[in-house]
Structures are given as C-alpha cells and as structure tokens.
Design an enzyme around this catalytic site. Structure first.
Site, PDB file in Angstrom:
ATOM      1  N   LEU A  16       2.149   6.789   4.016  1.00 14.24           N
ATOM      2  CA  LEU A  16       1.098   7.167   4.971  1.00 14.24           C
ATOM      3  C   LEU A  16      -0.060   6.180   4.856  1.00 14.24           C
ATOM      4  O   LEU A  16      -0.392   5.748   3.746  1.00 14.24           O
ATOM      5  CB  LEU A  16       0.563   8.571   4.656  1.00 14.24           C
ATOM      6  CG  LEU A  16       1.538   9.742   4.761  1.00 14.24           C
ATOM      7  CD1 LEU A  16       0.880  11.014   4.242  1.00 14.24           C
ATOM      8  CD2 LEU A  16       1.991   9.924   6.207  1.00 14.24           C
TER       9      LEU A  16
ATOM     10  N   VAL B  70       0.832  -1.208   0.000  1.00 13.73           N
ATOM     11  CA  VAL B  70       0.000   0.000   0.000  1.00 13.73           C
ATOM     12  C   VAL B  70       0.870   1.263   0.000  1.00 13.73           C
ATOM     13  O   VAL B  70       0.557   2.260  -0.668  1.00 13.73           O
ATOM     14  CB  VAL B  70      -0.940  -0.008   1.234  1.00 13.73           C
ATOM     15  CG1 VAL B  70      -1.635   1.337   1.422  1.00 13.73           C
ATOM     16  CG2 VAL B  70      -1.972  -1.121   1.102  1.00 13.73           C
TER      17      VAL B  70
ATOM     18  N   GLY C 287       2.291   3.069  -3.249  1.00 14.73           N
ATOM     19  CA  GLY C 287       1.520   4.074  -3.992  1.00 14.73           C
ATOM     20  C   GLY C 287       1.040   5.216  -3.128  1.00 14.73           C
ATOM     21  O   GLY C 287       0.679   6.282  -3.626  1.00 14.73           O
ATOM     22  N   HIS C 288       1.015   4.998  -1.820  1.00 14.64           N
ATOM     23  CA  HIS C 288       0.410   5.998  -0.923  1.00 14.64           C
ATOM     24  C   HIS C 288       1.387   6.329   0.199  1.00 14.64           C
ATOM     25  O   HIS C 288       1.227   5.794   1.300  1.00 14.64           O
ATOM     26  CB  HIS C 288      -0.902   5.450  -0.361  1.00 14.64           C
ATOM     27  CG  HIS C 288      -1.785   6.500   0.244  1.00 14.64           C
ATOM     28  ND1 HIS C 288      -1.592   7.034   1.482  1.00 14.64           N
ATOM     29  CD2 HIS C 288      -2.883   7.125  -0.237  1.00 14.64           C
ATOM     30  CE1 HIS C 288      -2.530   7.923   1.760  1.00 14.64           C
ATOM     31  NE2 HIS C 288      -3.321   7.996   0.732  1.00 14.64           N
ATOM     32  N   PHE C 289       2.407   7.161  -0.025  1.00 13.41           N
ATOM     33  CA  PHE C 289       2.772   7.804  -1.280  1.00 13.41           C
ATOM     34  C   PHE C 289       4.245   7.499  -1.531  1.00 13.41           C
ATOM     35  O   PHE C 289       4.980   7.305  -0.549  1.00 13.41           O
ATOM     36  CB  PHE C 289       2.578   9.322  -1.176  1.00 13.41           C
ATOM     37  CG  PHE C 289       1.168   9.755  -0.967  1.00 13.41           C
ATOM     38  CD1 PHE C 289       0.274   9.809  -2.036  1.00 13.41           C
ATOM     39  CD2 PHE C 289       0.726  10.118   0.294  1.00 13.41           C
ATOM     40  CE1 PHE C 289      -1.026  10.240  -1.847  1.00 13.41           C
ATOM     41  CE2 PHE C 289      -0.582  10.540   0.482  1.00 13.41           C
ATOM     42  CZ  PHE C 289      -1.464  10.599  -0.583  1.00 13.41           C
TER      43      PHE C 289
END
Lengths: 93, 153
Positions: B44, B34, B37-39
């Site tokens: 986060l 996760v 991509g975030h971020f």
C-alpha cells in the site's frame, strides 16, 4: 465592536492554545508567549483571513534582519496590532 | 512515481498559476522497495507519501506563481484524511488550489482522486523562502521541465 487587539488575542489563543487571559497588549508574541515562527504562520494566515489583508511578513522579516534589536517594535502585541491597523487603513484608502 | 526518490508527480496536466490551480497525474508503480516494508504481502502507498504527492503538486503550482525565484517548503499539514487504500498500479489525479497567498507563506487545499473516487485530501501550508543554493533551484527547474514536457507529449 471587537478591537484589533481582541481579535488578534482570540486568534493567538485558538491557534497556539494559550489561555486568553495570558495574552495582554504588552506581551511579545515570541519571547513572552513562546510562539515560534511556524505557529506565527498560522496566526498570520488567520489574521489575513479575519481582516481581509496581507500582513507584510516578508518585509518585516527583512527589516528585522537588518536591525534585530527592533523585535519588540513588531511583535509586542500592542505594536503588532497598530501595524495591522495601518495595513487595514492602507487597504481601505 | 519513483517513491524511493520522492518523485511523486509524473505529469502536469493542467496548470493555472495566475489563479493558483494545478492538476497532475501520478502512476503508482507495480514494484517499489517501499512496498517491501509497507506492508509485506499487502503493498500500500503510505499515507505520508500521499501527503507528499499533494504537497509536490501544490509546490509546482507555487513555484510557477513565484517564477522559480523562491522555494515553497512544506511547513504544516492540517485536516489530512486518508479515505481509502492506494495499491500498486493505481493512477492518481492530484488536484491543488491556492487557498491563501500570504507574505512569505501560502496555503493550499489539495486532494487525490483515483477511478472517480476520492483517495485523500488535506490543507497544506508552505513557507516561501529564498532557494538555499543554485543546485536545488536547478533541480526544481529540471524536474518541472520534465513533468511539463510530458504534458505536451
């Protein structure tokens, strides 16, 4: 004193963003006012809170599943309010 | 937490189904797909997963109240506030209380605290329905057993 219908109409108007003047006793909450079952959960929550009751949605749903043609008997607003009055009376008895 | 598998709760620390209250613990992993991509460069926990975390804590409390005879499905999120960033390694205390026990639905108020600071809070509405199949029911029972067992360890 606010009637059950007036209180329910205000709840529907606020919850579903429907102008108060469009909410009349002969309207069916679903077929006439376009309220969906998810919006109706918000309405049921607000009704429960306002009147201090627990409207028996599960029981009504089961009864309707057995006899879908009876939907007006539950969700035309005049009849819905009569059912709410019955629940209030049972609570106060 | 296994973010990519939506396993948000690691342990139930306090559970009072009668009074509709739960406190759970969730440890944010140091690494997760996760975070790719975030971020990129600034990992986060996504706000939607914090909402999911509050929903799962509420859900396990509701499942206990329902004695696993019915399943609460998240139906409505209101007044959600993400107050601060949640980074890898954070330890979260997730608290939820039953606000209203309706017929066929329930509403909870939930929040997450980390290091004494409020991270986020929200009101959550659940539709209470029969389990669609035994697989889901069995999975819920197993998962609840795992996170409750770790309570005793």
């Amino acid at each position: 004193m606010t009637t059950t219908f007036e209180a329910v109409a205000e709840i529907i108007s606020e919850t579903s963003d429907i102008p108060l003047e469009e909410i009349t006793p002969e309207k069916n909450a679903f077929t006439d006012l376009g309220i969906d079952s998810l919006d109706f959960l918000d309405i049921a929550f607000a009704i429960d809170k306002h009147f201090g009751i627990k409207i028996p949605l599960e029981q009504w749903t089961e009864e309707l599943n057995e006899n879908p043609a009876q939907v007006d008997e539950y969700f035309v607003l005049s009849k819905l309010c009569a059912r709410i009055d019955e629940v209030i009376a049972a609570k106060d008895a | 937490m296994l973010l990519e598998y939506f396993q948000m709760i690691d342990r139930v620390e306090e559970l009072d189904p009668e009074n509709g209250r739960v406190v759970a613990r969730a440890e944010v992993p140091m690494e997760s797909p996760v975070f790719e991509g975030h971020f990129p460069g600034t990992p986060l926990v996504p706000g939607v997963l914090l909402i999911e975390t509050m929903a799962q804590a509420s859900g396990f409390m509701l499942l206990s109240r329902l004695k696993f005879e019915k399943m609460p499905f998240l139906a409505n999120v209101t007044l959600a506030k993400m107050r601060t960033f949640v980074e890898p390694g954070a330890v979260l205390r997730v608290e939820a209380e039953l606000e209203h026990d309706g017929s066929g639905f329930a509403k909870t108020a939930a929040h997450i605290v980390s290091d004494g600071k409020k991270i986020c809070d929200s009101r959550l509405m659940f539709r209470i329905m029969p389990f669609p199949n035994e697989t889901l029911k069995g999975n819920m029972l197993d998962r609840f057993s795992q996170i409750s067992r770790s309570q005793a360890e």
